[in-house]
Design an enzyme around this catalytic site. Structure first.
Site, PDB file in Angstrom:
ATOM      1  N   HIS A 268      -5.718  11.679   8.425  1.00  0.00           N
ATOM      2  CA  HIS A 268      -4.849  10.844   7.579  1.00  0.00           C
ATOM      3  C   HIS A 268      -4.275  11.795   6.520  1.00  0.00           C
ATOM      4  O   HIS A 268      -4.702  11.787   5.361  1.00  0.00           O
ATOM      5  CB  HIS A 268      -5.678   9.715   6.955  1.00  0.00           C
ATOM      6  CG  HIS A 268      -4.876   8.622   6.312  1.00  0.00           C
ATOM      7  ND1 HIS A 268      -3.517   8.709   6.067  1.00  0.00           N
ATOM      8  CD2 HIS A 268      -5.259   7.399   5.859  1.00  0.00           C
ATOM      9  CE1 HIS A 268      -3.116   7.594   5.485  1.00  0.00           C
ATOM     10  NE2 HIS A 268      -4.147   6.780   5.355  1.00  0.00           N
TER      11      HIS A 268
ATOM     12  N   ARG B  71      -1.546  -0.209   1.994  1.00  0.00           N
ATOM     13  CA  ARG B  71      -1.114   0.866   1.109  1.00  0.00           C
ATOM     14  C   ARG B  71      -0.169   1.853   1.793  1.00  0.00           C
ATOM     15  O   ARG B  71       0.914   2.158   1.297  1.00  0.00           O
ATOM     16  CB  ARG B  71      -2.328   1.674   0.589  1.00  0.00           C
ATOM     17  CG  ARG B  71      -3.050   1.065  -0.568  1.00  0.00           C
ATOM     18  CD  ARG B  71      -4.537   1.369  -0.475  1.00  0.00           C
ATOM     19  NE  ARG B  71      -5.061   0.639   0.657  1.00  0.00           N
ATOM     20  CZ  ARG B  71      -5.493  -0.626   0.583  1.00  0.00           C
ATOM     21  NH1 ARG B  71      -5.567  -1.193  -0.574  1.00  0.00           N
ATOM     22  NH2 ARG B  71      -5.887  -1.293   1.653  1.00  0.00           N
ATOM     23  N   THR B  72      -0.588   2.382   2.945  1.00  0.00           N
ATOM     24  CA  THR B  72       0.174   3.465   3.576  1.00  0.00           C
ATOM     25  C   THR B  72       1.552   2.970   4.011  1.00  0.00           C
ATOM     26  O   THR B  72       2.568   3.636   3.789  1.00  0.00           O
ATOM     27  CB  THR B  72      -0.612   4.018   4.782  1.00  0.00           C
ATOM     28  OG1 THR B  72      -1.959   4.248   4.362  1.00  0.00           O
ATOM     29  CG2 THR B  72      -0.021   5.293   5.299  1.00  0.00           C
TER      30      THR B  72
ATOM     31  N   ARG C 182       1.282   5.114  12.427  1.00  0.00           N
ATOM     32  CA  ARG C 182      -0.170   4.878  12.394  1.00  0.00           C
ATOM     33  C   ARG C 182      -0.578   4.334  13.751  1.00  0.00           C
ATOM     34  O   ARG C 182       0.081   3.446  14.291  1.00  0.00           O
ATOM     35  CB  ARG C 182      -0.541   3.884  11.308  1.00  0.00           C
ATOM     36  CG  ARG C 182      -1.996   3.451  11.446  1.00  0.00           C
ATOM     37  CD  ARG C 182      -2.511   2.741  10.253  1.00  0.00           C
ATOM     38  NE  ARG C 182      -2.696   3.661   9.136  1.00  0.00           N
ATOM     39  CZ  ARG C 182      -3.336   3.328   8.021  1.00  0.00           C
ATOM     40  NH1 ARG C 182      -3.835   2.127   7.875  1.00  0.00           N
ATOM     41  NH2 ARG C 182      -3.468   4.201   7.042  1.00  0.00           N
TER      42      ARG C 182
ATOM     43  N   LYS D 252       4.215  -6.359  25.966  1.00  0.00           N
ATOM     44  CA  LYS D 252       4.635  -6.593  27.365  1.00  0.00           C
ATOM     45  C   LYS D 252       4.332  -5.378  28.240  1.00  0.00           C
ATOM     46  O   LYS D 252       4.772  -5.308  29.383  1.00  0.00           O
ATOM     47  CB  LYS D 252       6.142  -6.878  27.407  1.00  0.00           C
ATOM     48  CG  LYS D 252       6.584  -8.073  26.576  1.00  0.00           C
ATOM     49  CD  LYS D 252       8.104  -8.192  26.608  1.00  0.00           C
ATOM     50  CE  LYS D 252       8.602  -9.099  25.503  1.00  0.00           C
ATOM     51  NZ  LYS D 252      10.045  -8.921  25.246  1.00  0.00           N
TER      52      LYS D 252
HETATM   53  N1   CP Z   1      -5.845   4.116   2.421  1.00  0.00           N
HETATM   54  C1   CP Z   1      -5.242   3.515   3.464  1.00  0.00           C
HETATM   55  O1   CP Z   1      -4.874   4.144   4.474  1.00  0.00           O
HETATM   56  O2   CP Z   1      -5.035   2.163   3.290  1.00  0.00           O
HETATM   57  P1   CP Z   1      -4.271   1.237   4.320  1.00  0.00           P
HETATM   58  O3   CP Z   1      -5.107   1.137   5.562  1.00  0.00           O
HETATM   59  O4   CP Z   1      -4.107  -0.091   3.629  1.00  0.00           O
HETATM   60  O5   CP Z   1      -2.940   1.870   4.630  1.00  0.00           O
END
Ligand code: CP
Length: 308
Positions: free
Chosen positions: A137, A59-60, A109, A87
């Protein structure tokens, strides 16, 4: 252009209510844009964004990329699994090499809590935290707040319960900060072993009984059990977790009111939520995903307008 008080979006803890309100109202404008036949605006035509994903995401990652494309930004995507990180290249070296290609903004992320803050102190680019370990998040919390507001109006005095694996959840922490700043009342619910001791110091109440928590709330945000972050067993089995903390239709229908059901995804159907609840008319799970694009457009648009 209005802009944020911060150069980066590293978390919700350290941003102001004004910043949150600005992001949510800007997202409302972008939601109208992406529902038009022509979904694109030229707002970030001169900006190049790199999406750095050191941890899995559906999603993100897709939501940020779509948001960048809707804003006409140039986009490059990096995933650690097929990069020179394998590496031994460091995070800072990796990012500085990407920035040498004239990149303006990094969306990252990472599995390490604090990775986005660490990077923001060491490189010359705007950083958006797309999830850092069990820390924060922020765009998930913003899209969750936007989705509740869209469904129920102002968050002031709304009652939200966050259910499940609070201990390992960056979504829980960012949601607590965001919802409280917007005036909501927040409880957490789950097995005692998955509720960190410090949580009450954030002004959050703990309710160990799911039925009582659901009877109290207007909105239940059901979190995924993060088995990948659990190095020991926090409950005897998924079946027992599901019996005590899973939301099923008979429990939902036993309440004397209609609550709103949320889940950040990915869902473990039959564990924290059954399919008939996830797909019910009380669930706004797919609206959360839809709103994520508009919210991320707002964040990047506002950060791009912020002078260093
Ligand atoms: N909600 C969320 O962060 O989903 P993903 O891990 O798929 O990005």
């Amino acid at each position: 252009m209005s802009h944020l008080s911060q150069k980066h979006l590293l978390g919700i803890k350290n941003i102001t209510k004004n910043d949150i309100d600005l992001i949510l109202s800007t997202a409302q404008n972008f939601k109208e844009v992406i529902n038009r036949p022509i979904k694109k605006v030229p707002s970030l035509r001169d900006i190049t964004v790199a999406n750095l994903f050191f941890e899995n995401s559906t999603r993100t990652r897709l939501s940020f990329e779509l948001a960048q494309k809707r804003l006409s930004a140039d986009v490059i995507n990096f995933s650690a699994s097929n990069s020179s990180v394998k590496k031994g290249e460091t995070l800072v070296d990796t990012v500085n090499n990407i920035l040498a290609m004239k990149v303006d903004m990094i969306v990252m992320r990472h599995s390490s809590p604090g990775a986005a803050v660490f990077l923001a102190k060491r490189v010359n680019a705007k950083i958006v935290n797309a999830g850092d370990g069990a820390h924060e998040h922020p765009t998930q919390a913003l899209l969750d707040a936007f989705s509740i507001q869209e469904k129920l109006g102002s968050l002031k005095d709304k009652k939200i319960v966050i259910v499940g694996d609070i201990l390992h959840s960056r979504v829980a922490l960012s949601n607590i900060f965001c919802l409280q700043k917007l005036g909501a009342k927040v409880k957490v619910c789950g097995p005692q072993t998955l509720i960190p001791k410090y949580i009450t110091s954030l002004g959050v109440e703990v309710e160990l009984d799911l039925k009582k928590a659901l009877e109290w709330c207007d909105v239940a945000n059901m979190l995924r059990i993060q088995l990948e972050r659990q190095d020991i067993k926090f409950f005897p089995s998924l079946r027992e977790y599901s019996m005590l903390y899973g939301l099923n239709k008979s429990l939902l229908d036993s309440l004397n009111k209609k609550i709103v059901i949320m889940h950040p995804g990915p869902i473990n159907r039959g564990v924290e939520i059954t399919s008939d609840v996830a797909d019910s008319e009380q669930s706004i799970i797919l609206e959360q995903v839809e709103n994520g694009v508009a919210v991320r457009m707002a964040v990047m648009y506002l950060l791009a307008g912020k002078q260093d």
